[in-house]
Write a protein that holds these residues in place. Structure first.
Motif, short mmCIF file in Angstrom:
data_model
loop_
_atom_site.label_atom_id
_atom_site.label_comp_id
_atom_site.label_asym_id
_atom_site.label_seq_id
_atom_site.Cartn_x
_atom_site.Cartn_y
_atom_site.Cartn_z
N ARG A 45 9.51 5.43 3.62
CA ARG A 45 9.54 4.02 3.22
C ARG A 45 8.13 3.46 3.05
NH1 ARG A 45 14.49 2.10 7.04
NH2 ARG A 45 16.14 2.51 5.55
N MET A 46 7.22 3.90 3.91
CA MET A 46 5.84 3.42 3.78
C MET A 46 5.19 3.99 2.52
SD MET A 46 4.20 3.03 7.54
CE MET A 46 4.60 4.59 8.23
N LEU A 47 5.54 5.24 2.18
CA LEU A 47 4.98 5.87 0.97
C LEU A 47 5.51 5.20 -0.30
CD1 LEU A 47 5.02 9.69 1.82
CD2 LEU A 47 3.19 8.05 2.12
N CYS A 48 6.65 4.52 -0.16
CA CYS A 48 7.25 3.86 -1.33
C CYS A 48 6.89 2.38 -1.39
CB CYS A 48 8.77 3.99 -1.28
SG CYS A 48 9.27 5.67 -1.51
N GLY A 49 6.13 1.89 -0.43
CA GLY A 49 5.75 0.48 -0.43
C GLY A 49 6.88 -0.43 0.00
N VAL A 50 7.93 0.16 0.56
CA VAL A 50 9.08 -0.62 1.00
C VAL A 50 8.82 -1.20 2.40
CG1 VAL A 50 11.47 -0.31 1.77
CG2 VAL A 50 10.76 0.60 -0.42
N LEU A 51 8.04 -0.49 3.16
CA LEU A 51 7.73 -0.88 4.53
C LEU A 51 6.22 -0.99 4.68
CD1 LEU A 51 9.31 -1.22 7.21
CD2 LEU A 51 8.87 1.17 7.68
N LYS A 52 5.81 -2.10 5.32
CA LYS A 52 4.36 -2.31 5.49
C LYS A 52 3.86 -1.53 6.70
CE LYS A 52 1.25 -6.25 5.32
NZ LYS A 52 1.17 -7.70 5.40
N PRO A 53 2.82 -0.70 6.51
CA PRO A 53 2.33 0.06 7.68
C PRO A 53 1.66 -0.87 8.69
CG PRO A 53 1.37 0.88 5.61
CD PRO A 53 2.05 -0.41 5.30
N THR A 54 1.69 -0.46 9.96
CA THR A 54 0.96 -1.22 10.98
C THR A 54 -0.54 -1.01 10.75
OG1 THR A 54 2.79 -0.76 12.48
CG2 THR A 54 0.76 -1.57 13.48
N SER A 55 -0.90 0.21 10.42
CA SER A 55 -2.29 0.50 10.04
C SER A 55 -2.33 1.75 9.17
CB SER A 55 -3.16 0.70 11.29
OG SER A 55 -2.70 1.82 12.01
N GLY A 56 -3.48 2.00 8.58
CA GLY A 56 -3.63 3.16 7.70
C GLY A 56 -3.38 2.80 6.25
N GLU A 57 -3.62 3.77 5.36
CA GLU A 57 -3.39 3.47 3.95
C GLU A 57 -2.82 4.65 3.18
OE1 GLU A 57 -7.20 1.99 2.66
OE2 GLU A 57 -7.98 4.01 2.40
N VAL A 58 -2.22 4.30 2.02
CA VAL A 58 -1.64 5.30 1.13
C VAL A 58 -2.21 5.02 -0.26
CG1 VAL A 58 0.50 6.19 0.12
CG2 VAL A 58 0.52 5.31 2.45
N LYS A 59 -2.79 6.04 -0.88
CA LYS A 59 -3.36 5.85 -2.21
C LYS A 59 -2.98 7.00 -3.12
CE LYS A 59 -7.10 2.73 -1.41
NZ LYS A 59 -8.48 2.45 -1.26
N PHE A 60 -2.60 6.66 -4.36
CA PHE A 60 -2.31 7.68 -5.35
C PHE A 60 -3.36 7.58 -6.45
CE2 PHE A 60 -0.09 8.80 -9.40
CZ PHE A 60 -0.06 10.16 -9.19
N ASN A 61 -4.14 8.61 -6.63
CA ASN A 61 -5.26 8.60 -7.59
C ASN A 61 -6.09 7.33 -7.43
OD1 ASN A 61 -4.39 11.03 -8.57
ND2 ASN A 61 -3.42 10.19 -10.40
N GLY A 62 -6.32 6.92 -6.20
CA GLY A 62 -7.15 5.75 -5.91
C GLY A 62 -6.42 4.42 -5.96
N ILE A 63 -5.14 4.43 -6.33
CA ILE A 63 -4.37 3.17 -6.43
C ILE A 63 -3.58 2.95 -5.14
CG2 ILE A 63 -2.67 1.87 -7.79
CD1 ILE A 63 -3.20 4.14 -9.99
N ASP A 64 -3.74 1.75 -4.57
CA ASP A 64 -3.09 1.46 -3.29
C ASP A 64 -1.58 1.29 -3.45
OD1 ASP A 64 -3.82 0.65 -0.39
OD2 ASP A 64 -2.32 -0.82 -1.03
N VAL A 65 -0.86 1.65 -2.40
CA VAL A 65 0.61 1.61 -2.40
C VAL A 65 1.17 0.22 -2.70
CG1 VAL A 65 0.79 1.23 0.11
CG2 VAL A 65 2.64 2.38 -1.08
N SER A 66 0.39 -0.83 -2.41
CA SER A 66 0.91 -2.19 -2.60
C SER A 66 0.82 -2.64 -4.06
CB SER A 66 0.14 -3.16 -1.71
OG SER A 66 -1.24 -3.08 -2.04
N GLN A 67 0.14 -1.85 -4.91
CA GLN A 67 -0.06 -2.29 -6.30
C GLN A 67 1.10 -1.90 -7.22
OE1 GLN A 67 -4.43 -0.84 -6.07
NE2 GLN A 67 -4.30 -2.19 -7.85
N GLU A 68 1.25 -2.74 -8.26
CA GLU A 68 2.32 -2.49 -9.24
C GLU A 68 2.14 -1.14 -9.94
OE1 GLU A 68 3.52 -5.84 -11.90
OE2 GLU A 68 3.33 -4.35 -13.48
#
Lengths: 292, 243
Positions: A45-68
């Motif tokens: 769920r965190m990798l899909c941006g459905v759940l907000k992490p308490t800490s840490g980050e997820v990036k795909f090719n430099g794009i953050d999980v929270s972005q469209e």
């Protein structure tokens, strides 16, 4: 193509569901294996941006999980998903296509193509509420790949599929995995064994083991034995070791077990499988379950 | 190239099978819809019953006006019916949660928050259009005037919005729409009782009561809507989904 997970953590009050996971995923199929409550769904769920992490980050090719833009590259099949009761399968796919930003005509083309791919063309105009569990699951798989995603996350995708459908699904995933990142979780060990190039074993919110199938089962290589013993001896061995198979054969008991050295005289050492490893890692969970 | 040459070339030269055609096609981006296309498509997904209810209220008003003289009774009947329009709208906005579609929608390019805000906008405009149409129809037929009549009709509507969103912000279950139904029925009954029991409720004597109620409810509703948007942004819905 790189999905970077950096010290990802999710904490619910006093329970840590995902504990500082760091991973880099490249093209290929990754199988996530873990007992109930090990944190697999929370991680997904965190990798899909459905759940907000308490800490840490997820990036795909430099794009953050929270972005469209990240979500534009994502396909997701949740463990449990609903649908609007008035929708047919075709309408459901058109609706999902509109949320994924597909233009009207390409949404129609893609929906027809995917309904064909998951063998639902004949039932495309039927209301989803009339579908069986397996049909709904196939529809869920179709919606996940509508936007030709670069990251495909599938939570228990084979649940409810019959053996024939599971084989077809495995082939489809293997085909899709050649040019994208696929992360799938399941309890069905043989699915992971057959599809995943890389296996991640999750326990208590952490990845405790990762690697290819041969590499990962090395941990218990030479420690898996099979033997046929009488009832008294069987009871003793069951209480002492992790049993991965148990079968009554006339007045004897066949056992497959994991232990550091040969458990009895007639025991033979056999090749370890992923299922042995899974049961070995989650033996405490199984013991806990027995208590209830 | 000349068609004749093309034909001749085809006959003497067999074209090779395309290599890696699928790989090439996979690299291409699919045609994307514009944001306006997306908003239009969302309007199409709002259920017919929302529009039908609004239309019924409008037709009902026309019938009331045709057969009866516009009086206090017409006003309390309409102001008690308007909260039901807001109930249908609220139900429409939270349909994703009711039918367990929220998790799928959260992971899409246009996610749950965006969809909810667009539905909010479309339904808000539709409700406003119904309200203004009713006011235009009724204003000339009473001594109240446009503004005063607007106040009498919208205050119960605002009370329902506030009560329903207050409940949505504090409760975490998929049956929230039923709670909103209870709130709406209570507001409607209370409004009917209140306005029929107090004979001079629509007179100058209670004018300041209506203005103060309207302002307070407007401020409270605005605060609850902000809370709701923040809640959606923080994706707290997920907490209720996680096992």
């Amino acid at each position: 193509m790189e999905l970077i997970i950096d010290r990802l953590t999710k904490q619910y009050k006093n329970k840590i569901a995902v504990d500082r996971i760091s991973l880099t995923l490249n093209k290929g199929v990754y199988g996530l294996l873990g007992a109930n409550g090990s944190g697999k769904t929370t991680l997904m769920r965190m990798l899909c941006g459905v759940l907000k992490p308490t800490s840490g980050e997820v990036k795909f090719n430099g794009i953050d999980v929270s972005q469209e833009e990240y979500r534009d590259s994502l396909g997701y099949l949740p463990q449990d998903f609903g649908y609007y009761p008035e929708f047919t399968a075709y309408e459901f796919l058109l609706y999902m296509a509109s949320l994924k930003g597909l233009a009207k005509q390409s949404a129609k083309d893609k929906a027809k193509e995917l309904l064909e791919l998951v063998s639902l063309s004949d039932s495309a105009k039927k209301k989803i509420k009339t579908y069986s569990g397996g049909m709904k699951q196939r529809l869920g798989i179709a919606q996940a790949i509508l936007n030709n995603p670069k990251i495909l996350i599938l939570d228990e995708p084979t649940a409810g599929l019959d053996p024939k459908e599971r084989v077809r699904f495995r082939n489809l995933i293997s085909q899709l995995g050649t040019d994208r990142i696929i992360l799938l979780s399941t309890h069905i060990v043989s699915d992971i064994e057959n599809i995943a190039g890389m296996i991640l074993i999750m326990k208590d919110g952490q990845i405790v083991h990762k690697g290819g199938l041969d590499e990962i089962i090395k941990a218990i290589d030479g420690r898996v034995f099979e033997c046929t013993v009488d009832a008294g001896e069987a009871g003793k061995l069951i209480s002492m070791h992790t049993i991965t198979n148990f079968r009554q054969e006339n007045d004897k008991t066949f056992l497959r077990l994991i232990c550091d050295k040969s458990p009895c005289e007639n025991a033979i050492s056999v090749k370890a499988t992923l299922e042995d490893l899974y049961l070995y890692y989650f033996k405490e969970v199984n013991t806990d379950e027995k208590l209830f | 190239m000349d068609n004749n040459i093309k034909r001749k070339l085809k006959s003497v030269f067999e074209a090779p099978m395309p290599a890696k055609k699928d790989d090439f096609l996979n690299q291409l981006d699919y045609p994307k819809a514009s944001r306006l296309d997306f908003i239009k498509s969302q309007a199409g997904y709002i259920r017919k019953q929302v529009w039908v209810l609004s239309l019924l209220l409008f037709i009902g008003t026309l019938i009331l006006m045709y057969y009866f003289e516009v009086s206090d009774s017409v006003i309390w009947i309409l102001s008690s019916a308007l909260p039901f329009i807001s109930l249908v709208s609220i139900g429409e906005i939270f349909r994703s949660i009711t039918y367990n579609m929220d998790e799928l929608e959260m992971s899409c390019k246009h996610n749950f928050l965006e969809i909810s805000l667009i539905r909010f906008g479309i339904l808000g405009l539709a409700n406003l259009a119904v309200l203004i149409s009713l006011l235009i129809l009724l204003a000339g037929k009473t001594d109240f005037g446009f503004f005063r009549l607007g106040l009498y009709l919208t205050t119960p509507y605002l009370l329902n919005c506030y009560g329903s969103i207050f409940a949505v912000n504090r409760l975490k279950n998929r049956e929230i729409v039923y709670v909103c139904g209870v709130v709406t029925a209570s507001v409607s009954i209370l409004n009917a009782l209140f306005t029929t029991q107090i004979n001079d409720i629509y007179t100058d004597k209670y004018w300041s009561f209506w203005i103060i109620s309207f302002i307070i409810l407007a401020v409270f509703s605005y605060k609850e809507i902000l809370k709701l948007i923040k809640k959606m942004e923080e994706l707290k819905w997920s907490l209720s989904l996680t096992v």
